[in-house]
Design an enzyme around this catalytic site. Structure first.
Site, PDB file in Angstrom:
ATOM      1  N   TRP A 157       0.808  -1.252   0.024  1.00  0.00           N
ATOM      2  CA  TRP A 157       0.121  -0.052  -0.134  1.00  0.00           C
ATOM      3  C   TRP A 157       0.730   1.264  -0.071  1.00  0.00           C
ATOM      4  O   TRP A 157       0.403   2.354  -0.246  1.00  0.00           O
ATOM      5  CB  TRP A 157      -0.985  -0.053   1.088  1.00  0.00           C
ATOM      6  CG  TRP A 157      -0.225  -0.229   2.616  1.00  0.00           C
ATOM      7  CD1 TRP A 157      -0.065  -1.535   3.093  1.00  0.00           C
ATOM      8  CD2 TRP A 157       0.846   0.766   3.130  1.00  0.00           C
ATOM      9  NE1 TRP A 157       0.757  -1.222   4.234  1.00  0.00           N
ATOM     10  CE2 TRP A 157       1.288   0.060   4.460  1.00  0.00           C
ATOM     11  CE3 TRP A 157       0.802   2.031   3.112  1.00  0.00           C
ATOM     12  CZ2 TRP A 157       1.847   0.584   5.287  1.00  0.00           C
ATOM     13  CZ3 TRP A 157       1.699   2.698   4.163  1.00  0.00           C
ATOM     14  CH2 TRP A 157       2.249   1.953   5.217  1.00  0.00           C
ATOM     15  N   ASN A 158       2.270   1.100   0.251  1.00  0.00           N
ATOM     16  CA  ASN A 158       2.879   2.310   0.455  1.00  0.00           C
ATOM     17  C   ASN A 158       3.300   3.205  -0.880  1.00  0.00           C
ATOM     18  O   ASN A 158       3.376   4.301  -0.921  1.00  0.00           O
ATOM     19  CB  ASN A 158       4.039   2.240   1.306  1.00  0.00           C
ATOM     20  CG  ASN A 158       4.934   1.241   1.051  1.00  0.00           C
ATOM     21  OD1 ASN A 158       4.880   0.645  -0.068  1.00  0.00           O
ATOM     22  ND2 ASN A 158       6.125   1.184   1.680  1.00  0.00           N
ATOM     23  N   LYS A 181      -2.311  -8.347  -7.764  1.00  0.00           N
ATOM     24  CA  LYS A 181      -3.181  -8.264  -6.692  1.00  0.00           C
ATOM     25  C   LYS A 181      -2.573  -7.145  -5.887  1.00  0.00           C
ATOM     26  O   LYS A 181      -1.596  -7.165  -5.193  1.00  0.00           O
ATOM     27  CB  LYS A 181      -2.782  -9.566  -5.896  1.00  0.00           C
ATOM     28  CG  LYS A 181      -4.054  -9.791  -4.932  1.00  0.00           C
ATOM     29  CD  LYS A 181      -3.584 -10.221  -3.211  1.00  0.00           C
ATOM     30  CE  LYS A 181      -2.813  -9.161  -2.544  1.00  0.00           C
ATOM     31  NZ  LYS A 181      -3.757  -8.059  -2.162  1.00  0.00           N
ATOM     32  N   GLY A 234       6.429  -6.166  -0.486  1.00  0.00           N
ATOM     33  CA  GLY A 234       6.012  -6.060   0.866  1.00  0.00           C
ATOM     34  C   GLY A 234       6.804  -6.661   2.156  1.00  0.00           C
ATOM     35  O   GLY A 234       7.965  -6.379   2.144  1.00  0.00           O
ATOM     36  N   SER A 235       6.042  -7.221   2.959  1.00  0.00           N
ATOM     37  CA  SER A 235       6.821  -7.436   4.458  1.00  0.00           C
ATOM     38  C   SER A 235       7.446  -8.688   4.274  1.00  0.00           C
ATOM     39  O   SER A 235       7.279  -9.692   3.430  1.00  0.00           O
ATOM     40  CB  SER A 235       5.780  -7.621   5.615  1.00  0.00           C
ATOM     41  OG  SER A 235       4.886  -8.613   5.294  1.00  0.00           O
ATOM     42  N   GLU A 256      10.977  -8.029  -2.968  1.00  0.00           N
ATOM     43  CA  GLU A 256      11.482  -6.964  -2.527  1.00  0.00           C
ATOM     44  C   GLU A 256      10.777  -6.441  -0.906  1.00  0.00           C
ATOM     45  O   GLU A 256       9.652  -6.310  -0.980  1.00  0.00           O
ATOM     46  CB  GLU A 256      10.990  -5.604  -3.074  1.00  0.00           C
ATOM     47  CG  GLU A 256      11.488  -5.506  -4.611  1.00  0.00           C
ATOM     48  CD  GLU A 256      13.038  -5.277  -4.670  1.00  0.00           C
ATOM     49  OE1 GLU A 256      13.610  -4.806  -3.719  1.00  0.00           O
ATOM     50  OE2 GLU A 256      13.696  -5.320  -5.605  1.00  0.00           O
ATOM     51  N   LEU A 257      11.642  -6.876   0.063  1.00  0.00           N
ATOM     52  CA  LEU A 257      10.988  -6.917   1.436  1.00  0.00           C
ATOM     53  C   LEU A 257      11.238  -5.650   2.410  1.00  0.00           C
ATOM     54  O   LEU A 257      11.730  -4.695   1.586  1.00  0.00           O
ATOM     55  CB  LEU A 257      11.444  -8.390   1.777  1.00  0.00           C
ATOM     56  CG  LEU A 257      11.150  -9.593   0.893  1.00  0.00           C
ATOM     57  CD1 LEU A 257      11.619 -10.809   1.595  1.00  0.00           C
ATOM     58  CD2 LEU A 257       9.606  -9.570   0.697  1.00  0.00           C
ATOM     59  N   CYS A 290      10.114   1.672   2.602  1.00  0.00           N
ATOM     60  CA  CYS A 290      11.077   0.408   2.942  1.00  0.00           C
ATOM     61  C   CYS A 290      12.458   0.858   3.065  1.00  0.00           C
ATOM     62  O   CYS A 290      13.207   0.227   3.601  1.00  0.00           O
ATOM     63  CB  CYS A 290      10.850  -0.577   1.800  1.00  0.00           C
ATOM     64  SG  CYS A 290      11.019  -0.191   0.130  1.00  0.00           S
ATOM     65  N   GLU A 387      11.249  -2.248  11.595  1.00  0.00           N
ATOM     66  CA  GLU A 387      10.705  -1.053  10.823  1.00  0.00           C
ATOM     67  C   GLU A 387       9.503  -0.202  11.803  1.00  0.00           C
ATOM     68  O   GLU A 387       8.828  -0.945  12.014  1.00  0.00           O
ATOM     69  CB  GLU A 387       9.980  -1.581   9.710  1.00  0.00           C
ATOM     70  CG  GLU A 387      11.005  -1.923   8.545  1.00  0.00           C
ATOM     71  CD  GLU A 387      10.165  -2.457   7.265  1.00  0.00           C
ATOM     72  OE1 GLU A 387       9.335  -3.277   7.554  1.00  0.00           O
ATOM     73  OE2 GLU A 387      10.271  -1.659   6.152  1.00  0.00           O
TER      74      GLU A 387
HETATM   75  P1  NAD Z   1       2.423  -6.930   3.327  1.00  0.00           P
HETATM   76  O1  NAD Z   1       3.455  -7.770   3.306  1.00  0.00           O
HETATM   77  O2  NAD Z   1       1.449  -6.699   4.579  1.00  0.00           O
HETATM   78  O3  NAD Z   1       1.426  -6.996   2.165  1.00  0.00           O
HETATM   79  C1  NAD Z   1       1.987  -6.659   0.910  1.00  0.00           C
HETATM   80  C2  NAD Z   1       0.914  -7.240  -0.240  1.00  0.00           C
HETATM   81  O4  NAD Z   1       1.093  -8.900   0.328  1.00  0.00           O
HETATM   82  C3  NAD Z   1      -0.260  -6.815  -0.033  1.00  0.00           C
HETATM   83  O5  NAD Z   1      -0.947  -6.587  -1.242  1.00  0.00           O
HETATM   84  C4  NAD Z   1      -1.150  -7.714   0.905  1.00  0.00           C
HETATM   85  O6  NAD Z   1      -2.363  -7.904   0.532  1.00  0.00           O
HETATM   86  C5  NAD Z   1      -0.218  -8.999   0.241  1.00  0.00           C
HETATM   87  N1  NAD Z   1      -0.530 -10.363   1.233  1.00  0.00           N
HETATM   88  C6  NAD Z   1      -0.762 -10.228   2.447  1.00  0.00           C
HETATM   89  N2  NAD Z   1      -0.858 -11.774   2.959  1.00  0.00           N
HETATM   90  C7  NAD Z   1      -0.780 -12.232   1.755  1.00  0.00           C
HETATM   91  C8  NAD Z   1      -0.595 -13.748   1.445  1.00  0.00           C
HETATM   92  N3  NAD Z   1      -1.005 -14.686   2.495  1.00  0.00           N
HETATM   93  N4  NAD Z   1      -0.506 -14.346   0.221  1.00  0.00           N
HETATM   94  C9  NAD Z   1      -0.496 -13.354  -0.666  1.00  0.00           C
HETATM   95  N5  NAD Z   1      -0.542 -12.004  -0.603  1.00  0.00           N
HETATM   96  C10 NAD Z   1      -0.527 -11.392   0.768  1.00  0.00           C
HETATM   97  O7  NAD Z   1       2.993  -5.371   3.523  1.00  0.00           O
HETATM   98  P2  NAD Z   1       2.524  -3.877   3.230  1.00  0.00           P
HETATM   99  O8  NAD Z   1       2.132  -3.716   4.708  1.00  0.00           O
HETATM  100  O9  NAD Z   1       1.621  -3.781   2.328  1.00  0.00           O
HETATM  101  O10 NAD Z   1       3.683  -3.201   3.098  1.00  0.00           O
HETATM  102  C11 NAD Z   1       4.667  -2.768   4.159  1.00  0.00           C
HETATM  103  C12 NAD Z   1       5.744  -3.714   3.965  1.00  0.00           C
HETATM  104  O11 NAD Z   1       6.359  -3.660   2.456  1.00  0.00           O
HETATM  105  C13 NAD Z   1       7.125  -3.220   4.473  1.00  0.00           C
HETATM  106  O12 NAD Z   1       7.739  -4.316   5.319  1.00  0.00           O
HETATM  107  C14 NAD Z   1       7.967  -2.272   3.621  1.00  0.00           C
HETATM  108  O13 NAD Z   1       9.386  -2.540   3.862  1.00  0.00           O
HETATM  109  C15 NAD Z   1       7.926  -3.390   2.587  1.00  0.00           C
HETATM  110  N6  NAD Z   1       8.220  -2.658   1.174  1.00  0.00           N
HETATM  111  C16 NAD Z   1       9.279  -3.148   0.467  1.00  0.00           C
HETATM  112  C17 NAD Z   1       9.829  -2.454  -0.595  1.00  0.00           C
HETATM  113  C18 NAD Z   1      10.881  -2.903  -1.344  1.00  0.00           C
HETATM  114  O14 NAD Z   1      11.064  -2.486  -2.517  1.00  0.00           O
HETATM  115  N7  NAD Z   1      11.647  -3.651  -0.668  1.00  0.00           N
HETATM  116  C19 NAD Z   1       8.953  -1.435  -1.102  1.00  0.00           C
HETATM  117  C20 NAD Z   1       7.635  -0.952  -0.496  1.00  0.00           C
HETATM  118  C21 NAD Z   1       7.187  -1.844   0.661  1.00  0.00           C
END
Ligand code: NAD
Length: 484
Positions: A157-158, A181, A234-235, A256-257, A290, A387
């Site tokens: 979402w960020n 997604k 994501g995370s 990309e975590l 991130c 974080e």
């Molecule tokens: P998140 O991991 O909670 O969610 C990311 C995505 O994964 C969302 O679309 C979510 O719906 C989906 N998701 C969640 N559970 C899932 C599952 N069981 N199966 C499939 N998809 C699933 O992360 P967030 O809160 O949306 O974003 C913040 C995180 O993202 C932070 O940790 C941040 O550091 C990281 N991030 C990393 C980068 C990078 O380039 N390394 C860039 C932006 C954000």
């Protein structure tokens, strides 16, 4: 959504095989404006069946898309890029309304997001294979580059626009088709990109978008044999879950975590430059990036001066809705984010840290957080290990260069890092010693389409952007011609 010039950019349906559709169950999820906590609208709460249909649509579109010439694919990406810039204000307004960041930052994200589309449209024309000298005279060997196939694209979402284009543009340029997604918190930016892709003439089924809660959509993407690659931002928690889930069908992965970026200020730094860098890196997107400086490590000789200069600037920051002029810090994405930030600050205060900034007046709304500078931060605090993802700048004190580097590297994450020094020898020593995928020397920003973006250790696998970014969506085929 009020104030959109082009109202058709706002869609409350998923996109499967060129059709805008509801969930087969009829269920929807609310999407909430973080500034007001009121619903903006709904999107379909899709699950396994819609995800399967989207994967099938992507598979049907694949043969035709792959066969287009690279120049044709490049042309369609160029058209998509042009439409993004033509609708920059509307895309930014959608982004701010669902995500909260100040409008100027949202406009910056749209430009940044569009830059990947342009870049990979250019790279599409340069997917060159190569020849290999044969060890025997009767043989010729060439290496062809071919698209990976159908890709599952899962985004956070960020950065609801740029995290999509950073993946979809290279995937499409390579000849792959995609099922996106988006985050359940920010689906409208993704859907608006889908509208513009249609208008650009990208054929039905090349881009599919499934909206809703993640578990069932994610399970189908992981288990379905047709999906040959998952690209996720994501995370680290969800990234490792996807890695395990992708193992049964041996999919390729780009991850990309999370990060835990250090920003190191040495005694010989240009302190004004370091303050600018800390502001950009720490407070952009309310600290919800991130690559944001999670820990600011300051050498003892300049600690007090740097703290005073930084806190003077932070005291001047305005907190409010992202649509209000002059706002530097918008609302946080949700209450869970606010609670985590508060927990980190309380833990730090209990363990001896002090707040040195004045708390600005906060507007009405539960999701606003005051930007803070904390002195006396130490390694045992929660904000040192996780974080914070909020506008909190903890200042850690260190004495020697070795100590600063050890503190910086003392994390299982390895995404971005930053340091400030005017000494050339130190610049090389420290730059080489930092265990991160990206290092910024005398700058607080390391994200641009021309350079590889990605992390080491638990921050992920693979790189996005740059020339290498398209390789994530390409397979190599060795083609041996014998009997010559
Ligand atoms: P998140 O991991 O909670 O969610 C990311 C995505 O994964 C969302 O679309 C979510 O719906 C989906 N998701 C969640 N559970 C899932 C599952 N069981 N199966 C499939 N998809 C699933 O992360 P967030 O809160 O949306 O974003 C913040 C995180 O993202 C932070 O940790 C941040 O550091 C990281 N991030 C990393 C980068 C990078 O380039 N390394 C860039 C932006 C954000």
């Amino acid at each position: 959504m009020k104030n959109l010039k082009d109202k058709s950019l706002f869609r409350e349906a998923g996109l499967i095989g060129g059709k805008w559709v509801a969930a087969s169950s009829g269920k929807t999820v609310d999407v909430v404006d973080p500034a007001t906590q009121c619903a903006i609208g709904t999107v379909p709460d899709m699950a396994g069946p819609e995800t399967r249909a989207a994967i099938e649509a992507a598979a049907s579109a694949y043969a035709g898309w792959k066969k287009k010439t690279n120049a044709e694919r490049a042309g369609l990406l160029e058209a998509w890029h042009g439409l993004m810039l033509a609708h920059l204000d509307d895309l930014a307004l959608i982004l701010t309304t669902e995500q909260g960041k100040p409008l100027d930052e949202a406009r910056g994200e749209i430009r940044y997001g569009a830059s990947f589309v342009k870049w990979f449209a250019e790279e599409a024309r340069r997917i060159n294979g190569h020849t290999i000298p044969s060890p025997t005279p009767d043989r010729r060997i060439i290496v062809l580059k071919e698209p990976v196939g159908v890709c599952g694209i899962i985004t956070p979402w960020n950065f609801p626009n740029a995290m999509i284009t950073r993946k979809v543009a290279p995937a499409l340029a390579a000849g792959c088709t995609v099922v996106i997604k988006p985050s359940e918190f920010t689906p409208y930016s993704a859907l608006a990109l889908g509208v513009l892709a249609e208008r650009a003439g990208i054929p039905a089924g090349v881009i599919n978008i499934v909206t809703g809660m993640p578990a069932e959509i994610g399970n189908e993407i992981m288990a379905n044999e047709t999906v040959r690659k998952i690209s996720f931002t994501g995370s680290t928690r969800v990234g490792s879950l996807l890695m395990r889930g992708a193992a049964d069908t041996v999919k390729r992965l780009s991850l990309e975590l999370g990060g835990n970026a250090p920003l190191i200020v040495f005694d010989d730094a240009d302190l004004d430059l370091a303050v600018e860098g800390a502001l950009v890196s720490k407070f952009r997107n309310g600290g919800q990036t991130c690559v944001c400086a999670n820990r600011i490590l300051v050498q003892a000789g300049v600690y007090e001066t740097f703290a005073a200069k930084l806190s003077a600037r932070v005291n001047a920051m305005k907190v409010g809705p992202g649509t209000e002029p002059g706002v530097a810090i918008g609302p946080m994405i949700n209450m869970a984010a606010v609670e985590k930030i508060n927990r980190h600050v309380e833990d730090a205060l209990a363990k001896g840290a002090s707040i040195i900034t004045t708390r600005p007046a906060l507007p009405d709304g539960l999701q606003y957080v005051a930007p803070l500078v904390l002195t006396g931060a130490t390694k045992d605090m929660q904000l040192a290990g996780e974080e914070t993802f909020g506008p909190v700048a903890p200042l850690f004190r260190f004495e020697t260069e070795e100590e600063g580097i050890a503190l910086a590297n003392g994390t299982p994450y390895g995404l971005a890092s930053y340091f400030y020094t005017e000494n050339l020898k130190r610049a090389w020593r420290v730059g080489e010693a930092l265990e991160f995928g990206m290092v910024g020397l005398n700058t607080g920003s390391v994200s641009m389409e021309v350079a590889p973006f990605g992390g080491v250790k638990q921050s992920g696998l693979g790189r996005e952007g740059a020339q290498i970014g398209i390789e994530e969506y390409l397979e190599m085929k060795s083609f041996h011609m014998g009997g010559l």
